[in-house]
Each structure stands twice: as C-alpha cells, then as structure tokens.
Design a protein around this motif. Structure first.
Motif, PDB file in Angstrom:
ATOM      1  N   UNK A  40      43.988  11.369  60.222  1.00 14.23           N
ATOM      2  CA  UNK A  40      43.337  11.424  58.774  1.00 14.23           C
ATOM      3  C   UNK A  40      43.682  12.634  58.113  1.00 14.23           C
ATOM      4  N   UNK A  41      43.881  13.686  58.876  1.00 10.74           N
ATOM      5  CA  UNK A  41      44.123  15.070  58.520  1.00 10.74           C
ATOM      6  C   UNK A  41      44.984  15.088  57.306  1.00 10.74           C
ATOM      7  N   UNK A  42      46.154  14.563  57.408  1.00 15.61           N
ATOM      8  CA  UNK A  42      47.314  14.842  56.321  1.00 15.61           C
ATOM      9  C   UNK A  42      46.793  13.947  55.347  1.00 15.61           C
ATOM     10  N   UNK A  43      46.452  12.712  55.407  1.00 12.32           N
ATOM     11  CA  UNK A  43      46.094  11.942  54.167  1.00 12.32           C
ATOM     12  C   UNK A  43      44.883  12.536  53.293  1.00 12.32           C
ATOM     13  N   UNK A  44      44.049  12.889  54.055  1.00 12.99           N
ATOM     14  CA  UNK A  44      43.067  13.789  53.088  1.00 12.99           C
ATOM     15  C   UNK A  44      43.797  14.951  52.398  1.00 12.99           C
ATOM     16  N   UNK A  45      44.597  15.716  53.005  1.00 14.75           N
ATOM     17  CA  UNK A  45      45.165  16.650  51.886  1.00 14.75           C
ATOM     18  C   UNK A  45      45.915  16.082  50.750  1.00 14.75           C
ATOM     19  N   UNK A  46      46.396  14.991  51.000  1.00 16.87           N
ATOM     20  CA  UNK A  46      47.218  14.173  49.704  1.00 16.87           C
ATOM     21  C   UNK A  46      45.922  13.667  48.654  1.00 16.87           C
ATOM     22  N   UNK A  47      45.061  13.092  49.333  1.00 21.30           N
ATOM     23  CA  UNK A  47      43.839  12.332  48.433  1.00 21.30           C
ATOM     24  C   UNK A  47      43.273  13.295  47.448  1.00 21.30           C
ATOM     25  N   UNK A  48      42.821  14.455  48.059  1.00 20.50           N
ATOM     26  CA  UNK A  48      42.061  15.631  47.328  1.00 20.50           C
ATOM     27  C   UNK A  48      42.904  15.888  46.150  1.00 20.50           C
ATOM     28  N   UNK A  49      44.309  15.795  46.146  1.00 18.62           N
ATOM     29  CA  UNK A  49      45.321  16.440  45.029  1.00 18.62           C
ATOM     30  C   UNK A  49      45.231  15.417  43.883  1.00 18.62           C
ATOM     31  N   UNK A  50      44.643  14.123  44.187  1.00 21.34           N
ATOM     32  CA  UNK A  50      44.623  13.119  42.939  1.00 21.34           C
ATOM     33  C   UNK A  50      43.333  13.489  42.305  1.00 21.34           C
ATOM     34  N   UNK A  67      43.802  28.967  78.564  1.00 22.70           N
ATOM     35  CA  UNK A  67      44.153  29.131  77.071  1.00 22.70           C
ATOM     36  C   UNK A  67      44.255  27.812  76.674  1.00 22.70           C
ATOM     37  N   UNK A  68      45.013  26.885  77.216  1.00 24.48           N
ATOM     38  CA  UNK A  68      45.079  25.399  76.734  1.00 24.48           C
ATOM     39  C   UNK A  68      43.627  24.525  76.654  1.00 24.48           C
ATOM     40  N   UNK A  69      43.086  24.659  77.486  1.00 22.43           N
ATOM     41  CA  UNK A  69      41.636  24.124  77.744  1.00 22.43           C
ATOM     42  C   UNK A  69      40.740  24.845  76.350  1.00 22.43           C
ATOM     43  N   UNK A  70      40.633  26.126  76.230  1.00 23.17           N
ATOM     44  CA  UNK A  70      39.989  26.729  75.154  1.00 23.17           C
ATOM     45  C   UNK A  70      40.699  25.909  73.862  1.00 23.17           C
ATOM     46  N   UNK A  71      41.685  26.057  73.541  1.00 19.11           N
ATOM     47  CA  UNK A  71      42.450  25.706  72.373  1.00 19.11           C
ATOM     48  C   UNK A  71      42.073  24.257  72.111  1.00 19.11           C
ATOM     49  N   UNK A  72      42.015  23.258  72.901  1.00 11.92           N
ATOM     50  CA  UNK A  72      41.821  22.008  72.902  1.00 11.92           C
ATOM     51  C   UNK A  72      40.202  21.799  72.611  1.00 11.92           C
ATOM     52  N   UNK A  73      39.352  22.545  73.231  1.00 17.19           N
ATOM     53  CA  UNK A  73      38.220  22.499  72.814  1.00 17.19           C
ATOM     54  C   UNK A  73      37.550  22.752  71.338  1.00 17.19           C
ATOM     55  N   UNK A  74      38.233  24.022  71.072  1.00 19.18           N
ATOM     56  CA  UNK A  74      38.162  24.468  69.684  1.00 19.18           C
ATOM     57  C   UNK A  74      38.615  23.495  68.604  1.00 19.18           C
ATOM     58  N   UNK A 118      33.624  15.248  59.578  1.00 17.97           N
ATOM     59  CA  UNK A 118      34.626  16.404  59.426  1.00 17.97           C
ATOM     60  C   UNK A 118      34.996  17.206  60.879  1.00 17.97           C
ATOM     61  N   UNK A 119      33.834  16.996  61.841  1.00 16.08           N
ATOM     62  CA  UNK A 119      34.038  17.611  63.124  1.00 16.08           C
ATOM     63  C   UNK A 119      35.062  16.803  64.043  1.00 16.08           C
ATOM     64  N   UNK A 120      35.294  15.669  63.449  1.00 16.54           N
ATOM     65  CA  UNK A 120      36.280  14.717  64.422  1.00 16.54           C
ATOM     66  C   UNK A 120      37.632  14.910  63.681  1.00 16.54           C
ATOM     67  N   UNK A 121      37.674  15.355  62.716  1.00 11.34           N
ATOM     68  CA  UNK A 121      39.175  15.532  62.055  1.00 11.34           C
ATOM     69  C   UNK A 121      39.633  16.602  62.515  1.00 11.34           C
ATOM     70  N   UNK A 122      40.194  16.693  63.804  1.00 11.21           N
ATOM     71  CA  UNK A 122      40.793  17.954  64.313  1.00 11.21           C
ATOM     72  C   UNK A 122      42.252  18.033  63.856  1.00 11.21           C
ATOM     73  N   UNK A 123      43.029  19.341  64.101  1.00 15.15           N
ATOM     74  CA  UNK A 123      44.305  19.410  63.529  1.00 15.15           C
ATOM     75  C   UNK A 123      45.405  18.525  63.535  1.00 15.15           C
ATOM     76  N   UNK A 124      45.390  17.540  64.639  1.00 16.78           N
ATOM     77  CA  UNK A 124      46.453  16.558  64.712  1.00 16.78           C
ATOM     78  C   UNK A 124      46.020  15.335  64.612  1.00 16.78           C
TER      79      UNK A 124
END
Length: 998
Positions: free
Chosen positions: A214-224, A334-341, A205-211
C-alpha cells in the motif's frame, strides 16, 4: 464501584474537532459537486472507526447515501474487491428506483453484487458522464476488458446515484486490501471530478512498513488534487482523562484515571480495554494482549527474540547490551532490529531501542516463559554489575536481581537505590525501594543483610518516605508497625525517635491527630532525663508544635524555647528551625505579627541551610498564613509560590505542607481573580493519597462553580463527601461551593441543607472549625432570602424564621470562633458583613447601607466576592430608587464577571440590568432579554424523555420515530449544549433552565 464502559457508538468523540471539521467540509464540497477523497491514517485503536462513524451519521442526517466496506486480514491471497463488494452490496436490494436502475444497466457489477439482476445494456441516454468516459476504455483491446468493465461500472453507478443524492463511500483498513482493491481505489480516485461523491479510506500507519504494497499507492494518491490526508494522533493527557472519565457511568478514583491515561498513552481503544477489564489496571487484559501480540507473529524468530530481550529490560536498550543478552551474532542482530523497526514494533531513541508503545512491551513480557524470563533478568543483572556505576545503577540492579530471584544481591541494591532516590528528591521512589526491601527482608539470610540496617530502621524510613510522598495513611501504618516492633532491649534514643515518627505522622491526618499528643509524650518520657542532644531537641520541637495545635500555648512555648536551647547546644539547625516555627506561630496567635514573621523567616533560612526540606516548607506555610490572615494577599501569594517552588525542587510537592502550600496558593488565586484556565489538579502524582487529591479538588471547586460548570461540580461534590472526616478543610470548601452551586441552580432548599450539613459536621468534629460557619452560613442565608422572596412573589407566607436562625448562628460563629491571630481578620469581617447584608433582605427589601459595607469590606482583595456584593448592592439600590448608583455597581460587577468568565454572575447581573433598563458597556441589546432557547420542539421532546431514563428505542416508540432518528436528535442536542454524552446534556439543560424538573 462497578465500572460500566460505554462501548460501541456510546463512546464519546473526544479531541477530534479539527479532524471532524475537515471531513465535514469535504462532504459539504461534495454536496456542491466537488468530488473528493480523504485518507485517514492512525494507529490501531486511535479512533479511526469512531471518527468515520460520526461522519457517516452526519452525512445520513443530510440525506446522503452512505456506503461502508471493510478490508479483512486474510493474510496471503486476500479476497478481491472485498470492501467494495461490502460497500456496494446494499445497492442490489435497494428500494430506491434510481439506484436499482443504475445497477441493472451495469451487468459488470454482478462480479461484486451477485443479487443484482442484469438489465438492458446502457444506452447513451442512460450513461452518465463517467460512463461515457469509461466506455472508451472498453475499446482498448490491450487492456483487461473484464477489470475495466468492472471499474467503469463502479465509477458509473456511484456517479449516477450521486446525481440524485450525495454519496459517502467509506473504506476501512486499507492496510489489509488486496491488489485488486488497491487498483480499483486508484482508478476511482483518479477520476473524481464533478460528482457529488466523497470517498474516505482509513489505514493503520503503523502497519504500512517500508515494503508494504500500500505504501507506493499512497505516495501516488496523495499527489492527486482531489485527495487529502488526515492523521489521527494519540490523545493528549487532558483529552485522554476526559475520555476515560466519560467511559464510566459513575465517578472514578483519580489515581485509577491517571493509571489508565498513562498506560494507554492516549490510545482510546487501549484505555477502554484497560478500564473495562479491571478496577486497578495492574494486569494487562488477555484480550488486549492478544491484539497486541498478533502483529508480532509475522516477524522472524530472531526479531521476536530481540523484542523479548528488550521487554525484559523494561527501558531503552543499547545495541551492545542487546548483543550480549540476546546471544545473536552481529549480522543476525542487525537484521532482526531492522525488521522490528520497519514493522513499527520498535523505535530508535537517542541511539537505543525501545518499544513503540509501552503496552506492547507489557504484552511481550507477559508472554515470556518463566525460565526464559528469569535467565534474561539474570543476564541483565550480571551486565549491570560489570558496568560503571551511574544514576539509577542500583535501582536497575535491584530490579533485575529481584526478577531473577537473587535476593541476596537485591537487598543491598534496594537500600542504595532508596538513598539515591532521597538525594534526588524522589521520596515516592525511595518508598517503593524500602517497601521491596521489607518484603524480602526475612527471605535473606541474616549474615547477608547490610550490617547498618534492621527491620525497625526500614519501618521508620518507610513511614517517613510515605509521609513526604503524599501517602499519610501509609505513613501512619508503618509508624505503628515500628512502634509495635520496639522491645525492652531497644535503645532509648531509637525508641524515642520511633514514637516521635508516629506522632508526626498522626498530626498529618486530621482524623488521627488525637493520638499525636500521647505518642509525643511517650517519646518525651523516654528522653526527658537525658542530656541535650539532637534527638532530645527534635522531640521537644515536635512536642511544642503538637501542644500548640491542642491550644496549650503556655506549655508549647516552654517546650519550643527549650528545644531551641538543646538544638543549639547539640548543633542541629533543623530542630532549631522546627522549634522557631512554633515560637513564630505562637507570636502570630498573640497578634505580634512583626515578631512572628521574623521568627518564621529565620526558621525557613535555617532549615534550608540545614537541608531540612520538610521543616523549611512548614516555615514558609506558617509565614504565608500570617500574611493571609491579615488580608495581605499579594505578600501571602508570594510566600506560597516560594514554598511551592521549594517543594518541587526537593520532591516534596505532595507532602503534607507541600500540599497545603499548593491548596492555599490556589485559594488565594481564586480570591485575587487569577483563575487558571483549567484544573491544576488534573494529573495527581501516581500513588498520591485520595485524601490529598480530594483536598486539591475541593480547593478548585469554587472556580468550577463560579464559572458555571455545574455538571462537573455536582460530580465532584459526590466524590468529595467521603473525605470530609480525613480532611475538614475539604468539608469547608465543598460545603461552601455546594451551597453556591445549588443557589445558582435555583435549588434553595438544597443550598441551605448543604451549608447546614457542613456546619453541623464541623461543629461536632472540633469547635476549632466553628469560624468556618460565617462563610457557610452566609451561603445558606442567600438561599433562605431567595426562597422567602420567591414565596412572596407567589403570594405565599415567607419562611423568615429559618433565615433568622441562620444569621444568629453566623453571629455565634463570629463571637465564639478562634481566629489564628486571636481576632477576626479581614476575611472573617467581610463575610460577616455580607451575612448581615443578606439577612437584611429576609423581611423584604434589603438594606443598601449594609450591602455598601459588604462591598467595602471585600475591598482587601477577593474580586469575585466583591463583584457578587456589588450585584446585590445594586439590587438593593434599585429598591430605594437610586438607579444611577445601581448602574455604576452593575457595570463594575459585570466587568469582573466577564473578565473571570463567571457566567452565572454575569447572567444574574444582565438580568438585573434588563429589568432596570440599564445599559452595560460592550453588551448588545440582544444579550439582555431572556435567553434564546437553542432546542427545537422535537429535540426538547426527545431530551425530556431521556431525562426520565428512557432508552432511545423507548423514546422512539413514544414519539413515533425511529431509534436512529432519536440518535440523530440527541447528537444535535449534545452539539448545541457542548455535551459529550446524554446524561451530561440532561444536566446542562437543567442548569440552563431548558428543562424543568418535575
């Protein structure tokens, strides 16, 4: 001790019961034709692979085909369908005819299985329902026919195989999956219907960041509807401790376990790596650091710089501080912090930034260049000096000054931080600050040192803080160093304080207490001829307490009364309170309990008013003793609870009297039957002396034994033996509990030996502990009588002489021991009565009248001990033909045993009831006969060989079964017995009589 981590499949599955049940339930549904999928999420190292391996073993044992594939981190490009190719690869060479046929009729699988031999094209009679459905996709020209044929073939082959046997498909590390793999997974899960198929896929889960793709696929799969989710969280502290202890083949020091648990933050992989790499776990293992840093290499240089800046801070950092120390502009920051988060390296807590895991901070900090590290620490120190002071200000300034090598700034900051820590009730922190000040003292120029401090004062304070924070041995070491630092030019007052500090520290360690009288006499010789003063009053009060401990009561009383006069003249309420404690204790020794309690209560009040917490705790401790000795247990418990609360409030939980209050309170809770659900000593404070930890463990041990935790108790006994000399009360508790443990296990010789060993040791150490021989001797006597009875049942001569010697030794202990109040109290009288009742059974039938007296004597409070006496009283009644009264005693004993979950006693009571045909309330008739053996014949055969030290391979060779089958049998045995490892299963089997020792 050498640590031997249990790597690979040997690692126990801890605290994953709920998750495992959900996975097994999903597989059970699949077995009945309800296909499904489970997505398992969790951080790296949290135990996903271990959980899935357990599921695979479970499915294999039920005849399922288990297929496993893993994604790899190949960065850009990826390897198409890699996990499916790995999972389905064995199908190409499978011996199963049905599997081979299912593969051959699907030539599209050749893209995944190069070894597969193409066969005839599928006909209608070969097609499964899935194949028919997916053939329709081939007729759509607008689709990629090659990909659809592959997808159809994968679904079809799994569906066809599942008609013959259940299939478990395991796909690991989906966060590294390529686009083709994600598409095939989506296709497969969207077409789960009536197949006997379960798909389980894991990802970080820690590696599946916002972009992340796999993130989009997980959203679709959990609806099944067929897809469920499980998230593995880090282990809680208690579970993490159990896991760490199971990793080593031998006992671990409690402080080492605590260190690993705290640093790993519940991550099993981190815990394993920390334990395997070092015995003290100070440095981060190189391999683990590489694993942690690998994820951060993908970040931009600005993001990595921000992480380094936060790592140097060692705590959460506000945005303003980051901007100043990092040197980045606002937009870049700001960009560096956003990326790290977004990459889950940092988290936001209360408006500040901190690392998601403490070990990640350690890894980043350890990777810094020396100059880079020094410059950042200096920048933080400069910022702290400019900011308004607040809580922890000086501690932070001292830390960054030390790390940037500005020792002139660090020294005064350390001393101010120590003063603040003492005010806040944190003696452990104060000790660390003073020790650091001592380390750099010689490196700081004399003219830069604080004028009101010198090395002698630092040593004195280090000794005091060590004593109050639970490190008595270090307190003695610092006090001795202070004495050695005295010179002929040292002021008499300072010299006497230094000797008094040594005397106090020596009194807190039993093995060192002999030198306390010499030390306090040295202090008194220096100050005796002076006028009344605060220092003289304290020396007199301490001398009074020490003289009393050496049974010089007359001199002690004179010294205490003189101390009270001097303290009042000098206006020092703390010293007056200390002297009043000795006055009260001496009154207690003389049997004047009203006077004793009045003086001790007055002393506690004066000490609190004078803000003398160590004196207040000592007063409460002696007040509790006064009630305890007279069997007034509720009153004693109330006093000890007040003392524990005050110790916690003042930060002195692990001081000598803070520990004593906790230990006595736990002991009385055991007697009253208020047994805690789990060990209250499971998480000792970091740095607390192993001697103190052992004392609490020994106090907890009787609960462990009485509840039937024999394997745990045996392990604890081995750990405690090395601490007998430092703390005789540990020897008393461990000796008694060890004898009872062996008695319940039927090992009567060991029970007698353990009790006698403790009695011999205490007699040789100090006759003052002779009174403990009553209880220890009673435990040995019980085993001696049981041994004699067993010999008579075998038709052999019974050893009555050994038992007779034991009862005589008990009687001598009662006659010559020195009770604190001058006469044998209710506890001593009860155990003496029990010993006499036990001894009556040496020649044959026990005396019911003596057992009735023992039951009555324990009526003052110890409910468990009274229940044990009722059980044995009932047996005595049955021998003289009084079943009705015996039944009444058994019912009361059984009720107590059930309430306390005292399993050995409960089973013993039920056994007597079974033989006497007595019904017990709430116990079905099925519970009274001989216990049912939970092991099958094959499981017993495997366990017997494991008990002999055989490996799984050797067991398999002896029984003509595979090594894998041996592992399956062992897994079932451990599940039935509630064990987490093979050695524990063997121990439990011996305890329950399921295995017989050769």
């Amino acid at each position: 001790m050498r640590l031997v981590p249990r790597l690979g499949s040997g690692i126990p599955l801890v605290a994953r019961g709920d998750e495992m049940r959900r996975l097994r339930a999903g597989f059970a549904r699949a077995e009945h034709g309800e296909a499904g999928a489970v997505l398992v999420a969790g951080d790296a190292g949290v135990g996903k692979t271990r959980l899935l391996a357990e599921l695979a073993e479970f499915a294999t044992a039920r005849g399922a085909l288990v297929l496993t594939g893993r994604c790899l981190d190949v960065r850009e490009g990826g390897l198409p369908y890699l996990p499916f190719a790995e999972a389905l690869g064995p199908l190409a060479t499978a011996d199963d005819a049905a599997v081979g046929a299912a593969v051959r009729i699907r030539p599209a699988l050749a893209r995944l299985l190069p070894l597969a031999q193409p066969g005839p094209v599928a006909t209608a009679e070969h097609m499964s329902a899935g194949s028919e459905r997916d053939m329709a996709y081939r007729l759509r020209p607008e689709q990629d026919l090659g990909q659809l044929q592959l997808f159809d073939a994968v679904l079809g082959v799994l569906t066809e195989i599942a008609e013959h046997r259940p299939v478990l498909l395991v796909l690991e590390d989906l966060h590294w999956a390529d686009g083709s793999t994600r598409n095939l997974l989506s296709f497969l899960l969207s077409r789960l219907r009536g197949q006997r198929l379960l798909v389980v896929a894991s990802y970080r889960g820690e590696d599946v960041y916002r972009r992340h793709p796999l993130r989009g696929l997980l959203v679709e799969l959990v609806r099944l509807p067929a897809v469920a989710q499980i998230e593995l969280h880090p282990l809680k502290d208690a579970d993490a401790r159990a896991f760490v202890e199971a990793l080593a083949d031998g006992p671990l020091a409690p402080e080492l376990v605590t260190s690993v648990v705290e640093r790993s933050e519940g991550n099993p992989f981190f815990a394993e790596e920390l334990l395997a790499s070092c015995s003290d776990c100070v440095d981060l293992p190189a391999g683990l650091a590489e694993v942690l840093l690998a994820r951060l290499e993908r970040l931009t240089s600005d993001a990595q710089r921000v992480l380094r800046v936060i790592a140097v801070a060692g705590e959460s950092v506000a945005h303003a501080a980051l901007a100043e120390v990092s040197g980045l502009g606002e937009d870049e920051l700001d960009e560096a912090l956003r990326e790290a988060v977004q990459y889950h390296a940092l988290v936001v807590e209360k408006g500040a930034y901190t690392f998601r895991h403490a070990l990640l901070q350690e890894a980043v900090y350890g990777d810094l260049l020396p100059g880079e590290r020094t410059r950042m620490h200096a920048a933080y120190a400069a910022r702290i000096r400019r900011t308004p002071q607040g809580r922890g200000h000086d501690a932070k300034l001292a830390y960054h000054s030390l790390q940037s090598r500005d020792l002139t700034a660090a020294l005064p900051a350390l001393l101010r931080a120590a003063e603040e820590a003492e005010r806040l009730g944190a003696p452990g922190a104060a000790l660390r600050h003073v020790e650091q000040a001592l380390e750099i003292w010689d490196a700081v120029p004399p003219d830069a040192r604080p004028p009101d401090f010198d090395e002698l004062r630092l040593l004195h304070e280090a000794s005091y803080f060590a004593g109050t924070s639970g490190e008595p041995e270090r307190a003695i070491a610092y006090a001795r160093s202070a004495v050695e630092a005295l010179s002929t030019d040292t002021d008499v007052v300072r010299a006497s304080k230094t000797w008094r500090r040594l005397a106090e520290s020596l009194m807190n360690v039993e093995s060192e207490s002999g030198g306390a009288l010499d030390a306090i006499n040295r202090a008194w010789d220096l100050i005796e001829a002076t006028e009344s003063s605060k220092t003289r009053a304290w020396v007199l009060a301490t001398r009074a307490a020490i003289l009393r401990s050496f049974d010089r009561h007359g001199e002690s009383l004179v010294s205490a009364r003189t101390a009270v006069e001097d303290a009042r003249a000098a206006g020092t309420a703390g010293a007056e309170a200390s002297a009043l404690i000795t006055v009260g204790a001496l009154a207690d020794n003389a049997g004047d309990f009203a006077e004793a309690r009045a003086r001790l209560t007055e002393a506690a009040r004066k000490a609190r008013d004078a803000t003398a917490p160590s004196v207040e705790l000592r007063a409460l401790c002696f007040l509790g003793y006064s009630y305890d000795d007279q069997g007034e247990l509720p009153e004693a418990i109330d006093v000890f609870e007040r003392g524990i609360k005050r110790a916690e409030e003042t930060g002195m939980t692990w001081s000598a009297y803070g520990l004593e209050l906790r230990a006595r309170h736990l002991s009385l809770q055991y007697q009253r039957g208020n047994w805690p659900a789990e060990s209250v000593t499971a998480a000792p404070a970091r740095g607390v002396s192993s001697v103190l930890t052992a004392r609490m463990t020994a106090t907890w041990l009787p609960v462990v034994v009485s509840r039937g935790g024999f394997a745990t108790a045996g392990k604890l006994l081995a750990e405690l033996r090395t601490h007998w000399r430092a703390e005789p009360l540990t020897a008393i508790a461990a000796g008694g509990a060890g004898a009872e443990l062996a008695y319940w296990q039927g090992d009567h010789e060991t029970a007698i030996r353990r009790a006698a060993e403790a009695m011999d040791y205490l007699d040789a150490l100090d006759p003052a502990y002779r009174l403990s021989g009553i209880r220890l001797g009673a435990g040995a006597l019980a085993a001696a009588v049981a041994r004699a009875a067993a010999a008579r049942r075998r038709g052999e001569p019974a050893d009555v002489e050994g038992g007779a010697q034991l009862i005589e030794r008990v009687r001598r202990a009662a006659a010559t021991g020195r009770p604190r109040s001058g006469s044998l109290g209710p506890e001593g009288q009860a155990w003496l009565a029990r010993a006499e009742a036990i001894a009556s059974g040496l020649p044959g039938a026990p005396d019911p009248a003596l057992w009735a007296e023992a039951v009555e004597k324990f009526g003052y409070g110890p409910v468990y001990e009274q229940a044990v006496c009722r059980w044995q009283y009932a047996e005595a009644l049955l021998t003289v033909g009084e079943p009705e009264q015996a039944a009444a005693e058994l019912k009361q004993a059984h009720e107590t045993a059930e309430k306390l979950r005292a399993l050995p006693l409960r089973d013993a009571v039920r056994e007597v009831a079974r033989r006497a045909r007595i019904e017990l309330p709430g116990v079905p008739a099925a519970a009274l006969p001989e216990r049912v053996d939970p092991l099958t014949e094959r499981e017993r055969a495997v366990l017997e060989r494991v008990a002999l030290g055989r490996t799984n391979r050797q067991v398999g060779e002896e029984l003509y079964i595979s090594e894998k089958t041996v592992s399956v049998h062992l897994s079932r045995v451990m599940a039935k017995l509630g064990a987490t490892r093979r050695t524990e299963a063997v121990a439990i089997a011996y305890e329950r009589g399921l295995l017989v020792r050769a």
